[in-house]
Design an enzyme around this catalytic site. Structure first.
Site, PDB file in Angstrom:
ATOM      1  N   TYR A  63       0.806  -1.234   0.000  1.00  0.00           N
ATOM      2  CA  TYR A  63       0.000   0.000   0.000  1.00  0.00           C
ATOM      3  C   TYR A  63       0.839   1.285   0.000  1.00  0.00           C
ATOM      4  CZ  TYR A  63      -0.347  -0.061   5.303  1.00  0.00           C
ATOM      5  OH  TYR A  63      -0.149  -0.070   6.641  1.00  0.00           O
ATOM      6  N   GLU A  64       0.154   2.363  -0.271  1.00  0.00           N
ATOM      7  CA  GLU A  64       0.765   3.688  -0.492  1.00  0.00           C
ATOM      8  C   GLU A  64       1.832   3.635  -1.581  1.00  0.00           C
ATOM      9  OE1 GLU A  64      -0.560   6.040   3.275  1.00  0.00           O
ATOM     10  OE2 GLU A  64       1.159   6.668   2.166  1.00  0.00           O
TER      11      GLU A  64
END
Lengths: 391, 396, 262
Positions: free
Chosen positions: A366-367
């Site tokens: 994620y990110e």
């Protein structure tokens, strides 16, 4: 325990002590249950709010305690992560949701929305990802059409952390189809706005305490006053948010890896085989040594990045990406090794390390996946060295 | 009175600092010599360890009026009753009280407070009381601390017993401290052992402190009565002597109306005893074999006077009992006075949750089970044979 | 409403161990903490403050100068005012003299509607000071309270006894001793900790509260500790086998009784 001197402020050290104690007392006893049931850590976040810990990144004029030092918030994330990143991501996602407001919103908007976030009375979420727009965030399809003093939102956001739990959402939507990424705008959407609903809660491999949901917009009318900045600036806020939030992921990774290291060393000291503690085996102690070295390296890079941002270094995308990619890879390695140290016990749910290993994987995803991070670093290198070559 | 330090003799060796149970001694930064702070209780633990004799106890100058103290005679037990039923702790105290009263050569009195509870007196006589003082008053119908302490104080002031014992129960602890203030008496809580110094007519009160890490012997030299509370189950109940009787003293007192009103009494705990804070725990492991067999452990728990039921992970995972009862790494950490592990093998994750229990008893068929490594007493045997016998033995 | 919470600084007795060789107390590294049961009393006060606007919470402790630490902890959690009762004259006080001293300090404050105590302190475990203070103050005391509701100048309190509980109504002012199950104590907030750091504590002396010197300290304490000793050391593990279950069970029951464990 011996530790390096990172020049942390008195406040940062205070926060470290507070959150460490809090995580041990409040999170550790329930982390296995939260993981098992997937229950959102509502009580934990409420208490963090009461302890004035939800506004560490929000300036005092908007109700927080931020005075130019980003380390207290980063360390709060790290210390929570040491015990459970399912909890720490739910905590940190508030900052992610608030970052576009902090970066791009008007003073009026900040005064309206930030104090409730700083006190922990309300929670925030960041809504960019869509089913067909993951790494390629520029290809989002959620639309916002201006109608009088409103924008009408239609579309679906996917895998939104704190989705359904948060009260304030920063939502990215296309206001001009013809301008690509420059046609994206950012909006503040409050829970309860007609036409704004939530999809099912996702069933995940790790960080199971965190809430991950779809956001569904069906002719959802948002006041035009909730537009962040000007139309078409959304993608800039989205990317700038990532530049400041990626070290937060790195902090999660450092905390998680430290937690796994703590467990592994303690276990290796008490577990006896062949008549001696297993830490007395060189093969195992070298493994622990490598784990510890990686954790400290990751911490050093992460702290240096955040401290540099605070000191006004401008081009920090590359370093943000570096600390995120490095620390998350370390977290994956160290948690996997921790399971190995525990042997068969490590594979069992009695011990926390299997959860840590499952949790670690998301940090590489994620990110911005770690492949995207490497793209960012590679692009920066190409640009930097290209300029040198032209001379 | 207090601890005196001869600074000329003190060498600053620190021996006394290390033994003080109350952190009342510290070495001065300037010269390393010892000084005493407010935490000192004059227990004297430091005096013997000083290698140079620098420590001494200054003896009290004032001596209580011996004649005034001599006016107090007799040993009393507060006969706690609830709902017209004398509580077992009262019988236990009568048993011990009888022994002490005989040593002192005095009468054993029982104090019965309540409303229309005269029937209780007979059983108090049967358990050893020579006299039963009854205060029957509507204000005492339901227990609240204020009228109970008022009545008790009035009796003490009138009849002057030299010793008053009460159960360290919710009721006993709740009102007896008020009595101690009202009659200007010393009170020692939770004694585990009582004795008497017949010559000086002192009650020797031994009690644990610091979470049971040390024992303190306490006396009350210049005040009467000497009051103490004792936890239930510390003393054995005497066998009642049918038909034994004594003198009933019905005392008429003019008590104030209770200021605290009892709105509702809910007998019987809704929740089972919580394993986390329990003083006694009976734990079942895989060897218990099935959910129905936890009933046997519950019987043992009852025979111990209300123990909590614990379980190993194996028993919880088998679905025999809820995880609420689980002791160990993923369950609760416990530190009871007695931990009885039945059919628990003793995996490391179980041991970390219970190995600091005061006394660990293990019952297991397998003589090599790791649980025996931490047990104070290990019984190698089939729990289905040993536990029923143990229940019988405890009930005797 | 004014709530006074009486607290005590205690050594963390769960960390105290006995050195098996010298049979003495090992106190090294044992920290001083806010008595855990007092945390529940403080929490009850803070929750009442949240519920009833205009409530002031004063936290009072008696002890050596270092006891200021527990008052700072209380400020960190939200106490409005603190009092450190500190005087050599209090040294050696037993529960009788301690209750007297605390009561004199409470009388000096603005009138209290509620005086709260933890159910007992973990170093002494007497549970006598709360009811004792109430008696000196001449107010009712409900021991072992687990719940409180306040309305119309009265409190409805639930108190536990051995096998059940009672609901009681008491006028104010009153005193309670509070059980652990009453609540989960909060942790100090950041702003609270900052306020605590700035706190300058002036000790309150016996003279300042007008305490009668004849009722203070060791001399006024009816009880005397005459001997301190270590409990009999834990006997090394024994394993009994090869006999009839009934014999083993009886021996165990005898042992438990002999050691006064039951």
């Amino acid at each position: 325990m011996a530790e390096l001197n990172y020049g942390l402020s008195e406040l940062a050290l205070e926060i470290r002590g507070m959150v460490r104690e809090f995580a041990e007392a409040r999170v550790k006893p329930v982390r296995a249950e939260l993981d098992e049931t997937g229950h959102f850590p509502t009580e934990i976040l409420r208490e963090l709010g009461k302890m004035d810990l939800m506004g560490l990144y929000i300036p005092a004029e908007y109700g927080g305690t931020f005075e130019g030092d980003s380390m207290p918030n980063l360390i709060a994330v790290e210390e929570l992560s040491r015990i459970c990143i399912g909890v720490s991501v739910s905590f940190a996602a508030n900052g992610l949701g608030a970052d576009p407001i902090l970066l791009g919103a008007s003073d009026e908007q900040k005064k309206k929305f930030l104090p409730a976030l700083a006190s922990g009375e309300k929670w925030a979420a960041y809504a960019l990802t869509e089913p067909n727009a993951g790494s390629d965030a520029g290809s989002i399809r959620t639309t916002a059409v201006k109608k009088g003093d409103k924008y009408v939102l239609n579309g679906t956001k996917q895998w939104i952390t704190n989705g359904g739990e948060a009260d304030i959402y920063t939502v990215f939507a296309v206001t001009d189809k013809n301008r690509g990424a420059r046609g994206v705008s950012a909006f503040i959407v409050e829970k309860g706005t007609p036409g704004f609903t939530f999809g099912k809660k996702e069933n995940k491999l790790g960080i199971r305490a965190s809430a991950t949901r779809e956001l569904i917009f069906e002719d959802c009318e948002v006041p035009a006053a909730n537009l962040i900045g000007r139309e078409g600036t959304g993608f800039i806020w989205a990317m700038k948010t990532f530049d400041v939030s990626r070290p937060g992921i790195a902090a999660q990774a450092v905390g998680l890896a430290q937690g796994a290291l703590d467990e592994a060393v303690m276990y290796a000291k008490v577990r006896e085989q062949f008549g001696k503690p297993i830490i007395a085996n060189q093969g195992l102690s070298w493994m622990l040594a490598d784990m510890a070295t990686k954790v400290e390296t990751a911490r050093a890079l992460t702290y240096a990045t955040v401290q540099s941002i605070d000191r006004g270094v401008k081009d920090y995308s590359k370093f943000s990406a570096m600390c995120k990619v490095y620390a998350s890879d370390v977290a994956m390695q160290v948690t996997t090794d921790a399971v190995q140290v525990f042997g068969g016990y490590g594979y069992m749910k009695e011990y926390p390390v299997e959860k840590m290993m499952r949790d670690a994987k998301i940090l590489q995803i994620y990110e911005g996946t770690n492949q995207i991070q490497r793209d960012i670093i590679g692009l920066a290198l190409n640009k930097e060295y290209g300029a040198v070559a032209k001379k | 009175m207090g601890l005196k330090i001869d600074l000329d003799l003190c060498t600053g060796c620190g021996a006394c600092v290390a033994v003080c149970p109350f952190c009342a001694l510290a070495q001065r930064a300037s010269d390393g010599k010892v000084e005493v702070n407010e935490a000192c209780t004059a227990c004297g633990a430091c005096i013997d360890v000083c290698p140079v004799g620098a420590l001494s106890m200054e003896v009290a100058e004032k001596k209580a009026d011996a004649a005034a103290l001599d006016a107090f005679r007799g040993l009393w037990v507060f006969a706690e009753q609830r709902g017209g039923k004398v509580q077992e702790v009262a019988f236990e105290l009568l048993g011990e009280g009888r022994v002490l009263a005989d040593k002192l050569g005095v009468e054993l009195g029982a104090v019965l407070l309540g409303h229309q509870v005269g029937d209780c007196a007979a059983t108090l006589f049967e358990h050893g009381a020579d006299k039963v003082y009854v205060v029957d008053h509507p204000a005492l119908e339901k227990y609240t601390a204020e009228p109970y302490s008022e009545a008790m104080s009035a009796l003490i002031q009138k009849y002057k017993p030299e010793v008053v014992l009460a159960g360290a129960t919710s009721m006993g602890r709740g009102f007896i401290a008020r009595v101690a203030i009202q009659v200007n008496a010393g009170l020692t809580a939770d004694c585990t052992e009582l004795g008497v110094d017949v010559d000086q007519r002192l009650l020797l009160q031994t009690r644990p402190a610091f979470g049971g890490n040390i024992m303190a012997c306490i006396v009350c030299p210049d005040h009467r009565p000497q009051m103490a509370t004792v936890r239930p189950k510390v003393f054995k109940q005497p066998a009642p002597v049918a038909g034994r009787t004594g003198q009933l003293v019905a005392e008429k007192l003019d008590l104030k109306d209770p200021v605290v009103k009892v709105l509702e009494t809910v007998n019987a705990m809704q929740n089972e005893v919580n394993v986390a804070g329990a003083e006694f725990i009976v734990t079942g492991g895989r060897g218990v074999g099935g959910p129905e067999n936890f009933k046997l452990l519950a019987e043992l728990a009852e025979a111990l006077g209300g123990a909590a039921i614990g379980a190993s992970r194996a028993a919880v995972d088998a679905g025999w009992i809820s995880s609420f009862h689980q002791v160990g790494q993923t369950g609760k950490t416990v530190r009871p006075k007695i931990y009885i592990a039945c059919g628990v093998s003793g995996q490391i994750q179980h041991l970390v949750g219970m190995n600091s229990s005061d006394t660990i008893i293990a019952i297991n068929k397998d003589p090599d089970a790791p649980i025996f490594g931490v047990a104070d007493v290990g019984i190698v045997g089939d729990l289905f044979q040993v536990v029923p016998e143990l229940i019988q033995a405890l009930k005797k | 409403m004014h709530i006074v919470v009486c607290v005590k600084q205690v050594p963390n007795t769960t960390q105290v161990r006995i050195n098996p060789e010298t049979n003495t107390l090992v106190r090294d590294g044992v920290e001083s903490i806010l008595n855990p049961f007092d945390e529940n009393a403080l929490e009850m006060a803070l929750q009442l403050k949240e519920k009833h606007a205009g409530t002031k919470v004063t936290v009072l402790t008696m002890g050596p100068p270092q006891a200021a630490e527990v008052l700072k902890e209380a400020v960190g959690r939200g106490a409005d005012a603190v009092v450190l009762l500190c005087d050599r004259a209090f040294a050696g006080s037993d529960t009788w003299a301690t209750s007297y001293a605390l009561s004199t300090a409470i009388r000096k404050l603005e009138p209290a509607d509620l005086v709260l105590f933890g159910k007992q302190a973990i170093d002494g475990d007497t549970a006598q000071v709360g009811p004792g203070v109430a008696d000196w103050l001449g107010i009712p005391c409900i021991a072992y309270a687990r719940k409180i509701e306040i309305a119309d100048g009265k409190a409805v309190v639930e108190r536990n006894f051995e096998d059940g509980y009672e609901k009681l109504e008491t006028p104010l002012p009153c005193a309670l001793t509070v059980l652990k199950e009453a609540n989960v104590p909060r942790m100090a907030s950041l702003r609270g900790k900052m306020a605590a750091k700035k706190l300058v504590l002036q000790p309150t002396t016996a003279e300042m509260v007008g305490a009668d010197p004849a009722k203070l300290g060791l001399n006024a304490s009816p009880t005397r500790v005459v001997k301190i000793f270590s409990p009999p050391p834990k006997t090394g593990g024994v394993k009994w086998q090869g006999e009839e279950p009934a014999v083993l069970a009886q021996r165990l029951a005898d042992l438990l009784r002999e050691r006064k464990l039951i």
